[in-house]
Design a protein around this motif. Structure first.
Motif, mmCIF file in Angstrom:
data_model
loop_
_atom_site.group_PDB
_atom_site.id
_atom_site.type_symbol
_atom_site.label_atom_id
_atom_site.label_comp_id
_atom_site.label_asym_id
_atom_site.label_seq_id
_atom_site.Cartn_x
_atom_site.Cartn_y
_atom_site.Cartn_z
ATOM 1 N N LYS A 15 33.824 46.984 93.527
ATOM 2 C CA LYS A 15 33.042 48.103 93.025
ATOM 3 C C LYS A 15 32.710 47.870 91.560
ATOM 4 O O LYS A 15 33.408 47.147 90.844
ATOM 5 C CB LYS A 15 33.801 49.419 93.164
ATOM 6 C CG LYS A 15 34.170 49.808 94.586
ATOM 7 C CD LYS A 15 32.941 50.263 95.353
ATOM 8 C CE LYS A 15 33.321 50.740 96.750
ATOM 9 N NZ LYS A 15 32.135 51.154 97.528
ATOM 10 N N ALA A 16 31.659 48.520 91.106
ATOM 11 C CA ALA A 16 31.322 48.585 89.687
ATOM 12 C C ALA A 16 31.044 50.046 89.354
ATOM 13 O O ALA A 16 30.494 50.785 90.186
ATOM 14 C CB ALA A 16 30.105 47.722 89.363
ATOM 15 N N LEU A 17 31.463 50.479 88.170
ATOM 16 C CA LEU A 17 31.200 51.837 87.715
ATOM 17 C C LEU A 17 30.090 51.805 86.675
ATOM 18 O O LEU A 17 30.119 50.986 85.752
ATOM 19 C CB LEU A 17 32.459 52.461 87.116
ATOM 20 C CG LEU A 17 33.690 52.536 88.021
ATOM 21 C CD1 LEU A 17 34.838 53.228 87.285
ATOM 22 C CD2 LEU A 17 33.381 53.257 89.328
ATOM 23 N N SER A 37 31.887 42.761 90.211
ATOM 24 C CA SER A 37 33.009 43.535 90.746
ATOM 25 C C SER A 37 34.043 43.820 89.665
ATOM 26 O O SER A 37 34.244 43.020 88.740
ATOM 27 C CB SER A 37 33.683 42.767 91.891
ATOM 28 O OG SER A 37 32.787 42.530 92.947
ATOM 29 N N ASN A 38 34.708 44.979 89.788
ATOM 30 C CA ASN A 38 35.800 45.371 88.886
ATOM 31 C C ASN A 38 35.334 45.432 87.433
ATOM 32 O O ASN A 38 36.075 45.095 86.514
ATOM 33 C CB ASN A 38 36.982 44.410 89.022
ATOM 34 C CG ASN A 38 38.303 45.054 88.623
ATOM 35 O OD1 ASN A 38 38.502 46.252 88.793
ATOM 36 N ND2 ASN A 38 39.213 44.255 88.074
ATOM 37 N N HIS A 39 34.099 45.849 87.226
ATOM 38 C CA HIS A 39 33.529 45.985 85.885
ATOM 39 C C HIS A 39 32.997 47.403 85.688
ATOM 40 O O HIS A 39 32.636 48.093 86.653
ATOM 41 C CB HIS A 39 32.391 44.990 85.654
ATOM 42 C CG HIS A 39 32.850 43.602 85.328
ATOM 43 N ND1 HIS A 39 33.551 42.828 86.231
ATOM 44 C CD2 HIS A 39 32.704 42.844 84.201
ATOM 45 C CE1 HIS A 39 33.821 41.654 85.682
ATOM 46 N NE2 HIS A 39 33.318 41.635 84.446
ATOM 47 N N ILE A 40 32.931 47.813 84.429
ATOM 48 C CA ILE A 40 32.353 49.100 84.051
ATOM 49 C C ILE A 40 31.147 48.838 83.155
ATOM 50 O O ILE A 40 31.256 48.162 82.132
ATOM 51 C CB ILE A 40 33.370 49.987 83.307
ATOM 52 C CG1 ILE A 40 34.534 50.354 84.237
ATOM 53 C CG2 ILE A 40 32.704 51.254 82.778
ATOM 54 C CD1 ILE A 40 35.653 51.128 83.549
ATOM 55 N N PHE A 47 32.390 46.189 80.602
ATOM 56 C CA PHE A 47 33.830 46.077 80.398
ATOM 57 C C PHE A 47 34.478 45.487 81.642
ATOM 58 O O PHE A 47 34.283 45.983 82.754
ATOM 59 C CB PHE A 47 34.422 47.452 80.098
ATOM 60 C CG PHE A 47 35.915 47.470 79.951
ATOM 61 C CD1 PHE A 47 36.529 46.965 78.816
ATOM 62 C CD2 PHE A 47 36.714 48.021 80.957
ATOM 63 C CE1 PHE A 47 37.909 47.000 78.673
ATOM 64 C CE2 PHE A 47 38.088 48.061 80.820
ATOM 65 C CZ PHE A 47 38.690 47.545 79.678
ATOM 66 N N ASN A 48 35.243 44.413 81.454
ATOM 67 C CA ASN A 48 35.990 43.782 82.548
ATOM 68 C C ASN A 48 37.347 44.479 82.661
ATOM 69 O O ASN A 48 38.175 44.393 81.750
ATOM 70 C CB ASN A 48 36.166 42.289 82.266
ATOM 71 C CG ASN A 48 36.813 41.541 83.423
ATOM 72 O OD1 ASN A 48 37.720 42.037 84.075
ATOM 73 N ND2 ASN A 48 36.352 40.320 83.668
ATOM 74 N N PHE A 51 34.808 42.679 76.648
ATOM 75 C CA PHE A 51 33.499 43.308 76.643
ATOM 76 C C PHE A 51 32.397 42.260 76.565
ATOM 77 O O PHE A 51 32.571 41.200 75.950
ATOM 78 C CB PHE A 51 33.354 44.247 75.433
ATOM 79 C CG PHE A 51 34.175 45.499 75.523
ATOM 80 C CD1 PHE A 51 33.621 46.679 75.992
ATOM 81 C CD2 PHE A 51 35.502 45.506 75.117
ATOM 82 C CE1 PHE A 51 34.377 47.837 76.066
ATOM 83 C CE2 PHE A 51 36.268 46.657 75.175
ATOM 84 C CZ PHE A 51 35.699 47.823 75.659
ATOM 85 N N LYS A 52 31.250 42.586 77.160
ATOM 86 C CA LYS A 52 30.028 41.802 76.999
ATOM 87 C C LYS A 52 28.864 42.767 76.799
ATOM 88 O O LYS A 52 28.904 43.911 77.272
ATOM 89 C CB LYS A 52 29.770 40.923 78.230
ATOM 90 C CG LYS A 52 30.721 39.746 78.375
ATOM 91 C CD LYS A 52 30.305 38.857 79.549
ATOM 92 C CE LYS A 52 31.216 37.642 79.651
ATOM 93 N NZ LYS A 52 30.826 36.751 80.792
#
Length: 394
Positions: A315-317, A337-340, A363-364, A370-371
């Motif tokens: 998932k991603a938020l 995946s698993n990132h915001i 955000f990982n 962060f990127k």
């Protein structure tokens, strides 16, 4: 200069072109060529035998000083597509919900409407003056700050009697609701004020209060009902409610605020005052702020408490002041995946901060790294919005 009437192309040929499209940006541009092409696109997407994927979430970018057009940013192609929204003139876009924008007029009586920027369809809502706490003196509070969050229960239309629109509004961040066709907004009774976020989840509206989540009862006696206490929090946090695979998530976003004139000075310590002339461009301040980390909690309905989540798997938020979305990275290309993915939620910064709107990125959750969202650092003078475009003609 010759003119091509694209609506005169045979429908079969237009359908063949549409069948080759795979990504949201191309589908949106296809549907806005003309009304006939839009009808073809809508008809194709409604036919269940066509294995079409849902349109990928996109970012609606505001116009800049050199171009009055809005843009839709496609995360897969990492490209922005121009989109003309004539109905946005003289209006402030205060929110978005899926493929709809919530706009408010700058002038009395401050009309509010739901606008589909792809089809141009508008659904009128009661004007802002019908709230119990109607807009104050605009010399003191701009209309841009009146509607803080708007959430819909379903796609709006004059014929959808079940659609409910819930809003966090006014300087007090109270809760009120209406339906399309209503004449006024109805305020919910509550001992608390300053609600921070809204979510429609499993046939109910939920809101974040100061220390708890409440459920909104919109029956004969509209009021809020305590639902669950929230985990302890510190200073400078944004808070979000998100539905993810039928789970109810609570997301904390931590900020670091510093004064450029004194980088060691913490914003929450009162150390002095500055007086600004509100009629002057000198009212800008120089606070630099940035997101430092996130925490994600899942609500355990059996134990009635929040549990910390360290992995949201595939998932991603997508977080922003307009809405918070959970998406499957299997279904949508361009998201990890698993990132915001987060936008700048400090609304005052659009008007008052010399840095403008800058605090956004990716955000990982696993590495806490962060990127940036965009290749180049950009400052924005008005909000960006997450959108899940809808091809709708009614």
């Amino acid at each position: 200069m010759s003119y091509t009437d694209w609506s005169k192309l045979p429908k079969e040929l237009i359908e063949l072109i549409f069948d080759e499209l795979q990504h949201a940006g191309d589908i949106i541009r296809f549907g806005t060529v003309c009304r006939f092409w839009g009808l073809v696109a809508l008809e194709a997407r409604q036919q269940v035998f066509k294995p079409l994927r849902p349109l990928s979430p996109m970012l609606l970018l505001p116009p800049n000083k050199d171009d009055e057009a809005h843009k839709l940013y496609d995360f897969f192609k990492k490209k922005a597509y121009k989109i003309q929204i004539p109905a946005m003139r003289d209006k402030w876009c205060c929110n978005s919900w899926n493929g709809w924008l919530i706009t408010i007029n700058h002038t009395f009586p401050y009309e509010i409407c739901c606008l589909n920027p792809i089809s141009g369809v508008q659904i009128d809502l009661p004007p802002a003056i019908t709230f119990e706490d109607s807009p104050p003196d605009l010399d003191e509070t701009p209309i841009e700050f009146f509607l803080n969050k708007v959430v819909l229960s379903s796609t709006p239309s004059p014929s959808n009697a079940n659609c409910v629109i819930m809003a966090i509004h006014s300087n007090y961040n109270k809760l009120a609701f209406c339906k399309p066709g209503d004449k006024r907004w109805i305020t919910l009774k509550s001992e608390d004020i300053q609600y921070k976020d809204l979510l429609y989840y499993k046939d109910n509206f939920y809101a974040i209060g100061r220390s708890k989540v409440v459920q909104c009862d919109i029956g004969d006696d509209p009021r809020v009902i305590p639902f669950a206490l929230l985990p302890k929090m510190g200073y400078f946090q944004y808070r979000y409610l998100v539905e993810s695979s039928d789970c109810l998530l609570y997301v904390l976003r931590y900020l670091d605020l510093k004064d450029e004139e004194d980088p060691l000075k913490l914003r929450y310590e009162t150390t002095g005052f500055k007086v600004f002339d509100l009629d002057s461009d000198k009212r800008k301040f120089s606070y630099r702020y940035e997101t430092t980390t996130f925490k994600v909690y899942n609500f355990d309905f059996d134990q009635k408490k929040w549990k910390l989540v360290k992995n949201i798997k595939e998932k991603a938020l997508l977080l922003g002041h307009n809405q918070a979305i959970s998406i499957s990275t299997k279904k949508f290309d361009g998201f990890k995946s698993n990132h915001i993915y987060f936008l700048d939620d400090y609304k005052e910064g659009y008007f008052e901060n010399t840095y403008g709107c800058h605090d956004m990125g990716v955000f990982n959750i696993k590495t806490h790294l962060f990127k940036p969202i965009f290749r180049r650092t950009q400052l924005w003078a008005s909000p960006l919005f997450w959108m899940r475009p809808e091809l709708s003609l009614h």
